[in-house]
Design an enzyme around this catalytic site. Sequence first.
Site, PDB file in Angstrom:
ATOM      1  N   GLY A  14      65.419  13.729  68.863  1.00  0.00           N
ATOM      2  CA  GLY A  14      64.246  14.212  69.589  1.00  0.00           C
ATOM      3  C   GLY A  14      63.247  14.836  68.618  1.00  0.00           C
ATOM      4  O   GLY A  14      63.452  14.824  67.399  1.00  0.00           O
ATOM      5  N   MET A  15      62.200  15.410  69.166  1.00  0.00           N
ATOM      6  CA  MET A  15      61.128  15.901  68.294  1.00  0.00           C
ATOM      7  C   MET A  15      61.589  17.101  67.454  1.00  0.00           C
ATOM      8  O   MET A  15      61.442  17.100  66.234  1.00  0.00           O
ATOM      9  CB  MET A  15      59.915  16.262  69.144  1.00  0.00           C
ATOM     10  CG  MET A  15      58.696  16.518  68.324  1.00  0.00           C
ATOM     11  SD  MET A  15      57.208  16.403  69.300  1.00  0.00           S
ATOM     12  CE  MET A  15      57.531  17.551  70.617  1.00  0.00           C
ATOM     13  N   VAL A  16      62.180  18.104  68.099  1.00  0.00           N
ATOM     14  CA  VAL A  16      62.630  19.285  67.342  1.00  0.00           C
ATOM     15  C   VAL A  16      63.750  18.878  66.387  1.00  0.00           C
ATOM     16  O   VAL A  16      63.773  19.260  65.215  1.00  0.00           O
ATOM     17  CB  VAL A  16      63.101  20.411  68.292  1.00  0.00           C
ATOM     18  CG1 VAL A  16      63.759  21.540  67.513  1.00  0.00           C
ATOM     19  CG2 VAL A  16      61.929  20.953  69.103  1.00  0.00           C
ATOM     20  N   GLN A  77      69.172  19.349  72.024  1.00  0.00           N
ATOM     21  CA  GLN A  77      69.228  18.373  73.107  1.00  0.00           C
ATOM     22  C   GLN A  77      68.549  18.893  74.377  1.00  0.00           C
ATOM     23  O   GLN A  77      68.233  18.117  75.267  1.00  0.00           O
ATOM     24  CB  GLN A  77      70.703  18.042  73.383  1.00  0.00           C
ATOM     25  CG  GLN A  77      70.959  17.031  74.481  1.00  0.00           C
ATOM     26  CD  GLN A  77      70.578  15.606  74.065  1.00  0.00           C
ATOM     27  OE1 GLN A  77      70.607  15.276  72.879  1.00  0.00           O
ATOM     28  NE2 GLN A  77      70.214  14.775  75.030  1.00  0.00           N
ATOM     29  N   SER A 169      52.674  19.972  72.169  1.00  0.00           N
ATOM     30  CA  SER A 169      54.023  19.671  71.675  1.00  0.00           C
ATOM     31  C   SER A 169      55.060  20.568  72.353  1.00  0.00           C
ATOM     32  O   SER A 169      56.220  20.180  72.480  1.00  0.00           O
ATOM     33  CB  SER A 169      54.106  19.853  70.157  1.00  0.00           C
ATOM     34  OG  SER A 169      53.653  21.142  69.808  1.00  0.00           O
ATOM     35  N   GLU A 245      56.939  31.681  80.867  1.00  0.00           N
ATOM     36  CA  GLU A 245      56.521  31.790  79.462  1.00  0.00           C
ATOM     37  C   GLU A 245      56.024  33.215  79.163  1.00  0.00           C
ATOM     38  O   GLU A 245      56.294  33.763  78.100  1.00  0.00           O
ATOM     39  CB  GLU A 245      55.419  30.755  79.192  1.00  0.00           C
ATOM     40  CG  GLU A 245      55.022  30.599  77.738  1.00  0.00           C
ATOM     41  CD  GLU A 245      55.997  29.754  76.920  1.00  0.00           C
ATOM     42  OE1 GLU A 245      57.045  29.334  77.453  1.00  0.00           O
ATOM     43  OE2 GLU A 245      55.713  29.532  75.731  1.00  0.00           O
ATOM     44  N   LYS A 248      58.969  35.574  78.992  1.00  0.00           N
ATOM     45  CA  LYS A 248      59.702  35.453  77.728  1.00  0.00           C
ATOM     46  C   LYS A 248      59.052  36.297  76.644  1.00  0.00           C
ATOM     47  O   LYS A 248      59.734  36.863  75.781  1.00  0.00           O
ATOM     48  CB  LYS A 248      59.727  33.983  77.268  1.00  0.00           C
ATOM     49  CG  LYS A 248      60.680  33.101  78.063  1.00  0.00           C
ATOM     50  CD  LYS A 248      60.549  31.642  77.625  1.00  0.00           C
ATOM     51  CE  LYS A 248      61.481  30.751  78.429  1.00  0.00           C
ATOM     52  NZ  LYS A 248      61.286  29.312  78.101  1.00  0.00           N
ATOM     53  N   ARG A 272      47.873  26.503  78.154  1.00  0.00           N
ATOM     54  CA  ARG A 272      48.042  25.231  77.443  1.00  0.00           C
ATOM     55  C   ARG A 272      46.664  24.676  77.104  1.00  0.00           C
ATOM     56  O   ARG A 272      45.792  24.601  77.979  1.00  0.00           O
ATOM     57  CB  ARG A 272      48.775  24.228  78.345  1.00  0.00           C
ATOM     58  CG  ARG A 272      49.076  22.924  77.664  1.00  0.00           C
ATOM     59  CD  ARG A 272      50.215  23.013  76.684  1.00  0.00           C
ATOM     60  NE  ARG A 272      51.508  23.067  77.344  1.00  0.00           N
ATOM     61  CZ  ARG A 272      52.576  23.676  76.811  1.00  0.00           C
ATOM     62  NH1 ARG A 272      52.507  24.261  75.630  1.00  0.00           N
ATOM     63  NH2 ARG A 272      53.720  23.686  77.462  1.00  0.00           N
ATOM     64  N   HIS A 279      50.621  26.515  67.978  1.00  0.00           N
ATOM     65  CA  HIS A 279      50.281  27.516  68.984  1.00  0.00           C
ATOM     66  C   HIS A 279      49.391  28.579  68.319  1.00  0.00           C
ATOM     67  O   HIS A 279      49.695  29.059  67.225  1.00  0.00           O
ATOM     68  CB  HIS A 279      51.541  28.206  69.510  1.00  0.00           C
ATOM     69  CG  HIS A 279      52.341  27.366  70.469  1.00  0.00           C
ATOM     70  ND1 HIS A 279      52.019  26.082  70.830  1.00  0.00           N
ATOM     71  CD2 HIS A 279      53.472  27.671  71.183  1.00  0.00           C
ATOM     72  CE1 HIS A 279      52.902  25.629  71.704  1.00  0.00           C
ATOM     73  NE2 HIS A 279      53.799  26.566  71.937  1.00  0.00           N
ATOM     74  N   GLN A 355      54.459  25.144  66.016  1.00  0.00           N
ATOM     75  CA  GLN A 355      55.522  25.511  66.959  1.00  0.00           C
ATOM     76  C   GLN A 355      56.786  24.682  66.777  1.00  0.00           C
ATOM     77  O   GLN A 355      57.838  25.041  67.305  1.00  0.00           O
ATOM     78  CB  GLN A 355      55.009  25.509  68.402  1.00  0.00           C
ATOM     79  CG  GLN A 355      54.738  24.171  69.036  1.00  0.00           C
ATOM     80  CD  GLN A 355      55.920  23.607  69.786  1.00  0.00           C
ATOM     81  OE1 GLN A 355      56.129  22.399  69.809  1.00  0.00           O
ATOM     82  NE2 GLN A 355      56.696  24.472  70.407  1.00  0.00           N
TER      83      GLN A 355
HETATM   84  N1  HSE Z   1      57.746  26.882  76.013  1.00  0.00           N
HETATM   85  C1  HSE Z   1      56.961  26.515  74.882  1.00  0.00           C
HETATM   86  C2  HSE Z   1      55.731  25.778  75.292  1.00  0.00           C
HETATM   87  C3  HSE Z   1      57.691  25.635  73.924  1.00  0.00           C
HETATM   88  O1  HSE Z   1      55.746  25.207  76.382  1.00  0.00           O
HETATM   89  O2  HSE Z   1      54.772  25.752  74.542  1.00  0.00           O
HETATM   90  C4  HSE Z   1      59.089  25.942  73.569  1.00  0.00           C
HETATM   91  O3  HSE Z   1      59.388  27.222  73.142  1.00  0.00           O
END
Ligand code: HSE
Length: 375
Positions: A14-16, A77, A169, A245, A248, A272, A279, A355
């Site tokens: 995957g990407m990460v 994953q 992303s 978000e 968090k 976003r 970011h 990010q």
């Molecule tokens: N939750 C973050 C975002 C990415 O949507 O930008 C993952 O930490």
Amino acid sequence: MNKIGRVGFVGWRGMVGSVLLERMRQENDFDRIGEPVFYSTSQAGQPGPEIHNGPEPLADALDLESLSDLDVIISCQGGEYTRKIHGPLRRSGWRGYWLDAASALRMDGNSTIILDPVNRPVIEQGLSDGHRDFIGGNCTVSLMMMALHGLFERDLIEWISVMTYQAISGGGARQMRELLIQMGEIHGLVDPLLRNEAGSILDIDSRINRHLRSGMLTTDDIGYPLAANLLPWIDSDLDDGTSREEWKGVAETNKILGRENNPIPIDSTCIRVGTMRCHSQAFTIGLRDDVPLDELSEMIGRANEWVRIVPNTRDATLECLTPSAVGGTLDIAVGRIRKSPAGSRIATAFTVGDQLLWGAAEPLRRMLAILEERP
Ligand code: HSE
């Protein structure tokens, strides 16, 4: 240097996971691993990546017996996999280290959030308390903490209010593709009008706006138009006026600092925007002391080797403090550092960070190195 034995990689395609592997190759991390084992949830048996001695067949990421032979598992994953596998694997008696990019285990009492330049002592405490789950933080949180590390370490921050400008992303690879598709669709719609220099920009704008509202733009993955737009809500609705978000931002920051009992209030609005993988965040910071501006800048700039202070001038800002300048690097650019007219103990700053690197892959590979160094 110690070698760690068997390290399993799940979600490495995957990407990460791909960014993680790329960084591990760059830093020769695989030389320090006894045996990397690559897993797949759907393609067990097919050839894995070329690492030590040519491709080995992929192991089955759902096979608890195979997983329980590992010393360390690194999962990129996603949370669904973590929720499905981690509990049963632990209950089967597995005592290896679980390193994870997903949020599923982050706030568990038995897990530590890893961002070692900022919280190495908290990580060491977790290790000596017998923690075996070490989880990467939310990308926005990690990037904020790397940027303001110099103020956190001096306990100078009384509160933070932050506006984020988060790249697509963060929503995953498919959403990155969809943003570009949306951009192309919008451009295609008005291309003939753009070519006519005498045409009215207001006509172009209203055509775009009608299209954005028409439901005709491709939004299968993002859910809404993001090109020529922004979306001031990220992740789920906690039904108390905040997004997950935003929650968090305060919950993870204080856990990373090990100060859940004396939390720093952090108020965020997470947005976003149509950038690719960096970011950006605009902070207003309540300081405990009236620190002069030049000292503040120096504290921020010296805290770790990745922070790059961008002088607060128009040219430097537009050249160096943007997602296009920072993307693909480990730099944490910090600029627009000022005192607020609202009070000498209020400062503002702006940061940009990748990010996928400090926001996701880098803390995981560094945690592996910390495990290797252990006696
Ligand atoms: N939750 C973050 C975002 C990415 O949507 O930008 C993952 O930490």
